[in-house]
Motif scaffolding. Sequence first.
Motif, short mmCIF file in Angstrom:
data_model
loop_
_atom_site.label_atom_id
_atom_site.label_comp_id
_atom_site.label_asym_id
_atom_site.label_seq_id
_atom_site.Cartn_x
_atom_site.Cartn_y
_atom_site.Cartn_z
N GLU A 30 -5.27 1.05 0.32
CA GLU A 30 -4.07 0.21 0.40
C GLU A 30 -4.29 -0.98 1.33
N LYS A 138 1.31 4.16 1.43
CA LYS A 138 1.83 2.79 1.30
C LYS A 138 2.50 2.37 2.60
N SER A 141 -0.12 2.27 5.69
CA SER A 141 -1.10 1.18 5.64
C SER A 141 -0.47 -0.12 6.11
#
Lengths: 332, 314
Positions: A30, A138, A141
């Motif tokens: 990510e 998600k 990161s």
Amino acid sequence: MEKTNNAIAATISSTSQALSNAFWVMVRKEIAGQIRSWKFIVLLVLILLTYWGSLLVSMSNLRSMVASVRDADELFLYLKLLTSTEGSLPPFHVFLNFLGPLLGISMGFDAINSEKQSGTLSRIMAQPVYRDNLLLSKFVSVIILVGTLLVCLTLLMIGTGTLLTGILIELEEVLRIFAHVLISLCYIAFWLAIAILLSILFRQPATSALTAIGIWLFFTVFYEVIVNLAVKAMIPDPAPPAELMRFYDLLFSLTRLAPSQLYADATTTLLMPSVRSLGPVTMDQMAGAIPTALPFKDSLMIVWPQVSGLLAATVSCFAYAYYKFMRREIRT
Amino acid sequence: MERQIIELNNLSKRYGSLTAVDSLSLSIQKGEIFGLLGPNGAGKTTTILMMLGLTEPDAGTAYVCGHNATKDPIAVKQKVGYMPDSIGFYDDMTAWQNLMYIGELNGIAGSQLKQVCEECVQLVGLDAEAMARRTSTFSRGMKQRLGLAEVLIKQPEVIILDEPTLGIDPIGVKEFLDLIVKLSRQKGLTVLLSSHYLQQVQQVCDRVGIFVNGKLQAQGDLSTLARSVNGKAACQVQIVLQQPLTIPWKDEADIRQLPAVQEVTIDGHTVDIALREDITPEIVRFFVHKGYDVAGVQKKEYQLDDIYQSIFSA
């Protein structure tokens, strides 16, 4: 082939370790994806520009600022660098109040729905990883990325300040500045959580982006106006002071439902040690006060409700996103 | 008792008032190539997702490789490779990076990762030049191959392919299916593939199940299916004549007199005759004897198509 088969079997056997590895593999992917994306580069340029601009402005009137300080103990040069302005450009922490949501929203608005649209979601979910790891990766990161960015900027600022003035930074200032970074991170995390939630709720990335920006605009522009209008309409015309006080308290409490207000309160208090209270203060309360800077701990105590409010909003948003995602059908 | 490699018991899934899968029971043996056939929206993908634990069934159980797919999906996903129908890759990464990423997610250690990836790429026949490209430049056929490489990277026991032939040209389909058969035979893999293309499926599958409206209507190999579906004609002969026939055809009554003739359909130059048993030579002799110029004779044995048709029209 047989040899590799056995070797792989041996590797996979330590399942739990492999699973936690898988999470960090996802985080790494990510981050790599975000850094290479154009939207991040654009945002980076935007943030660097504002940072550079506001720093330039405060540097230029540093001399007059230092001259006006009576007590050398209360110089707080580095805090002034972040907050002072001559009026042409808002200081950095006010800028961040605008840029933070933009950063969070743009990094998260297509988190899940773009994966779904490109058909990668079902492919990743068919791998031996927990479903929530994708969502968590998600979130984590972007936090890592933005955190690194903010810390870098802060260190750059301190470094430039030391080089230009030769004055060493004090521990008090370091604490305040890093507390500010942490709160900024919380604030961005809140908008990120909202953006990710919307990316789960809406199928189209464009819809989720627009909705997120709509929420942001509502809180920054309209919310205060609406609350002001509503509360002022309730105040009786010849109001006794005690009554008036109550309504103002209500007004403040209501405006603090907006995350941007929480953030503004928290950063102002932390970066300006002379701020002693965030609500209305009566003359009685003012009478005995000595106009000095508060120690870091006391400033932190003042903003604690704000910080916990921001954290609570972030966590509840993310929790709801989590719930939605776990229940969501994978198929397109 | 030893479990079959895939065992579904009374699996059901409802979406609101729609029953996507209706108490489906199915077992598939190790090493088998099983074709799940059905029209769009028959519940094939839902069934597959339930086998992988990606969708929770409302009732029933799915055991894959001995694990309950609903309760222990990670264990299932370690042994099952799944290729979704709308396969997509991260467009900002090269094919090689996409493949390595999946390898890493499967917990393959860094030291072996490269070697394993290379083996898989070789197996599916993608070259190094293609692997260095971004997947956004890939054709559908290449994406399918990359998808298969990705499925193989975890050394699966079972491969589930959802509509693997969708959107590839006929030659590509043939190559792809041959590849799957080869891999299955070489490595003893169990393959479950879903499709609504009958021709392709019947070429490669050991057994097929026909799936309509969430129910498994029939299953077995082709000949079993044919028998189960009809007591009707065993074969059909199509005669093409030089001159068109006029309706009513004067010899229709005569041909119906022949043994085993069930039905005669006339359409201009062609005559379709359904037969209870294969008496093609006699039919041809009949036409020649009556003085018609036979331009072509085509014998059609029962195909999956017809089985499919008859299930639908039922």
